[in-house]
Design an enzyme around this catalytic site. Structure first.
Site, mmCIF file in Angstrom:
data_model
loop_
_atom_site.group_PDB
_atom_site.id
_atom_site.type_symbol
_atom_site.label_atom_id
_atom_site.label_comp_id
_atom_site.label_asym_id
_atom_site.label_seq_id
_atom_site.Cartn_x
_atom_site.Cartn_y
_atom_site.Cartn_z
ATOM 1 N N GLU A 1 0.834 -1.197 0.000
ATOM 2 C CA GLU A 1 0.000 0.000 0.000
ATOM 3 C C GLU A 1 0.868 1.247 0.000
ATOM 4 O OE1 GLU A 1 -0.402 -2.705 1.810
ATOM 5 O OE2 GLU A 1 -2.235 -3.475 0.899
ATOM 6 N N HIS B 1 -11.725 -6.211 7.169
ATOM 7 C CA HIS B 1 -12.129 -6.041 5.768
ATOM 8 C C HIS B 1 -13.409 -5.210 5.665
ATOM 9 C CE1 HIS B 1 -9.584 -9.636 4.674
ATOM 10 N NE2 HIS B 1 -9.499 -9.010 3.527
#
Lengths: 329, 331
Positions: free
Chosen positions: B63, B132
């Protein structure tokens, strides 16, 4: 021919854990198709690597910090079919998370298995922290952390490796390189050298091993275990393997892998390879295999029946364990 | 304008990406599994074939790479549209977004621009548990230098994404997993919606309901039910959280005298608090004939169990109950 072959009992245990894992995995995919398990993630293809690694550690003393594909490792470290079915069911009795976390985050306190992370790679730092604590406390426990090659693209991996190497901690970094970070192939995610080669940059040994060969993995991790336990510092092992099924039941692997490639890998299925070898060497009879397979079927059936007869969690579960009770500042 | 067609939210996002890339060669995409795979939710499906791997770049699992290299490319004048596969994993890109993207222009004395967009799906409802399912928009609203967009319909998603890509500042563009398959009418041609206009999604006189993202759809459903009881609620969607357009909501509360703020993220420290503060500090305060109420996610991580997951965030029935109570003075 191998020079050192583990005792018969160990060999049979190895087969049992691999076959048990495959049977549970098959059941999980069935439950997924039936709408009874909304998230399934597979270790299929990784069984030899994971059992070979887990059995080289001292159960109940050393620590496991697995990732979401390490179900087989966790079984070989002592978790059961029932634990796995309770986990996928999200039952309050689920030993991994008490029904709170999605499947693939395996944990049992009594077995020293620490739950991994959904965000890839975070658990490797925890593994190094565990090892630091053990060293500070004068304990010679070894911590093994599992991860895919995809996780080595995260900064967390490099930072964990660096810190473990600086302090020569008792950590085994166990990489299961299956060639894909979901859809992204290895050449686009880990560059032009293998994972094991990167260990040199941190001054630690990096060993590549055939992850399909359970005895090779067992030997490699056993030697690494002895070395790191004796104070030789952290070790990186890269087990070359292949994921035989899609990443998860939300994945369609036909988008990024040729079916010929998958078929070729299936022809080298590590479980079949091992059972064939055991029989060729007359180390396991057909009858012995059948007995183990029958026991596995019975265990998986019983675990499924148990997990799916447990009550749904109540609303109380929502609020429990957000904070620890007791001492406050 | 051509006749709008009904397409999904995911298709609207894809169409915006395609049109931005067709119009401007500086626009490119990067993220995990966005190429061959077409994105974890299929949003970028087909774009690799159309634009090639230089403009639709699959990244490693990093990321920091996604956010940080987008910044680097953006300061050269390119317009990267980065994707973080789940908003939860934006935590791994926070330093790049908060310390770098947001402040670079300021710290460079105005010599740099960071025209990047970071798209990411937030929210619960897919049974994917605590790592998530996060809704982290409030973190970004708190950072000067970032813009934050949170569209609730396909039409808004397309127009706001095209505006975000054309904007010269870093924009956090928050989609919702449960909205991807929802449908709405969307014009085929290129259009932009300003990044600072809220929209009244439904007119009403009894209560002003301010909602974001998937909660707009749930609020509309609740409003239909309440209408059968004679309760007419007005629904306002800020669409961009930063900059925030408060004009419509203030005007609405002056009319209805009651306000309910609804979002999925946990209540404490949630964006709803900012809306309440803005209303209280405005002329609407004098028109309030009830306390402003908030309906938001529980202050707990999202659990795995599907039923409990629903209980952790506001559902249609919760909105109906809260709105009815507020209108009847039973709070």
């Amino acid at each position: 021919m191998r020079e050192k072959i583990p005792p018969l009992e160990t060999l049979h245990q190895m087969y049992y854990y691999m076959a048990l894992s495959r049977a549970i995995d098959t059941r999980l995919w069935q439950l997924g198709r039936q709408g009874k398990a909304h998230f399934v993630i597979t270790p299929a293809g990784h069984e030899a690597a994971q059992v070979g690694a887990a059995m080289a550690l001292r159960q109940g003393y050393d620590y496991f910090v697995p990732y979401y594909r390490d179900m087989t490792m966790c079984l070989a470290a002592g978790m059961t079919a029932r634990d796995m079915l309770l986990h996928v069911r999200g039952a309050p009795e689920d030993p991994s998370s008490g029904g709170r976390q999605m499947f693939g985050h395996f944990s049992r306190r009594d077995l020293n298995i620490v739950s991994g992370s959904s965000s890839v790679g975070s658990q490797m730092l925890h593994a190094v922290g565990l090892a630091l604590a053990f060293r500070n406390r004068g304990e010679d426990r070894v911590t093994l952390t599992g991860f895919g090659e995809g996780a080595t693209s995260e900064g967390d991996w490099h930072e964990a490796m660096n810190f473990a190497a600086i302090h020569q901690l008792r950590v085994i970094f166990f990489c299961e390189n299956n060639g894909y970070a979901i859809s992204v192939p290895a050449h686009l995610e880990i560059g032009r050298v293998g994972v094991a080669d990167k260990a040199a940059a941190y001054g630690m040994p990096g060993i590549r091993v055939d992850g399909n060969d359970i005895l090779a993995v067992y030997e490699t991790v056993s030697a690494a275990h002895a070395q790191t336990r004796a104070g030789g510092g952290p070790i990186l092992i890269e087990a070359m393997t292949y994921r035989l099924l899609p990443h998860s039941n939300a994945d369609d692997d036909s988008k990024y892998r040729a079916s010929e490639e998958v078929q070729a890998a299936r022809a080298r299925d590590p479980i079949t390879q091992f059972s064939t070898w055991l029989k060729d060497q007359q180390l396991m009879s057909d009858a012995e295999q059948q007995t183990m397979d029958a026991r596995i079927t019975q265990e998986v059936d019983a675990a499924t029946e148990y997990a799916y007869s447990r009550p749904e969690p109540t609303e109380e579960l929502l609020y429990q364990h957000v904070y620890a009770p007791g001492r406050t500042a | 304008m051509s006749e709008p067609r009904e397409i999904t939210y995911a298709q609207a996002v894809r169409e915006a990406l395609r049109q931005a890339m067709q119009r401007d060669p500086q626009v490119f995409l990067l993220g995990e599994d966005i190429g061959v795979y077409g994105g974890a939710f299929g949003v970028t499906d087909g774009l690799l074939d159309e634009f090639g791997s230089e403009r639709v770049r699959d990244t490693p699992l990093s990321e920091a790479v996604i956010a940080g290299t987008a910044i680097g490319a953006a300061v050269t004048g390119m317009r990267p549209v980065a994707e973080i596969q789940f908003m939860d994993f934006i935590t791994l890109a926070m330093e790049q977004l908060v310390l770098q993207a947001a402040k670079m222009r300021y710290m460079f004395g105005g010599k740099a621009r960071v025209p990047m967009v970071l798209r990411t799906p937030a929210g619960s409802g897919t049974g994917a548990a605590a790592q998530h399912s996060e809704s982290l928009e409030a973190w970004f609203v708190h950072v000067p230098g970032l813009k934050v967009v949170m569209p609730s319909t396909p039409y808004d998603a397309k127009g706001l994404l095209l505006a975000a890509i054309a904007d010269d500042n870093p924009v956090i563009f928050i989609e919702h997993k449960l909205l991807y398959k929802t449908k709405g009418f969307v014009p085929e041609e290129y259009y932009t919606l300003p990044l600072a206009t809220s929209e009244i999604k439904r007119k009403g006189k009894d209560l002003t309901l301010i909602a974001t993202s998937v909660l707009v759809a749930r609020a509309l459903e609740a409003a239909t039910q309440l209408a059968q009881e004679g309760i007419e609620i007005e629904i306002i969607d800020p669409r961009t959280l930063k900059p925030l357009d408060t004009a419509a909501m203030i005007q609405s509360v002056c009319k209805t005298g009651k306000a309910l703020v609804v979002h999925e993220a946990p209540m404490t420290g949630g964006f709803g608090g900012e809306i309440v503060a803005q209303l209280c500090a405005s002329e609407a305060f004098d028109f309030l004939d009830a306390p402003i109420r908030r309906l938001a996610g529980l202050d707990v991580p999202i659990p795995y169990n599907r039923e409990l997951e629903k209980r952790a965030v506001p559902q249609v029935a919760d909105i109906v109950r809260e709105a009815r109570a507020l209108v009847r003075g039973e709070y």
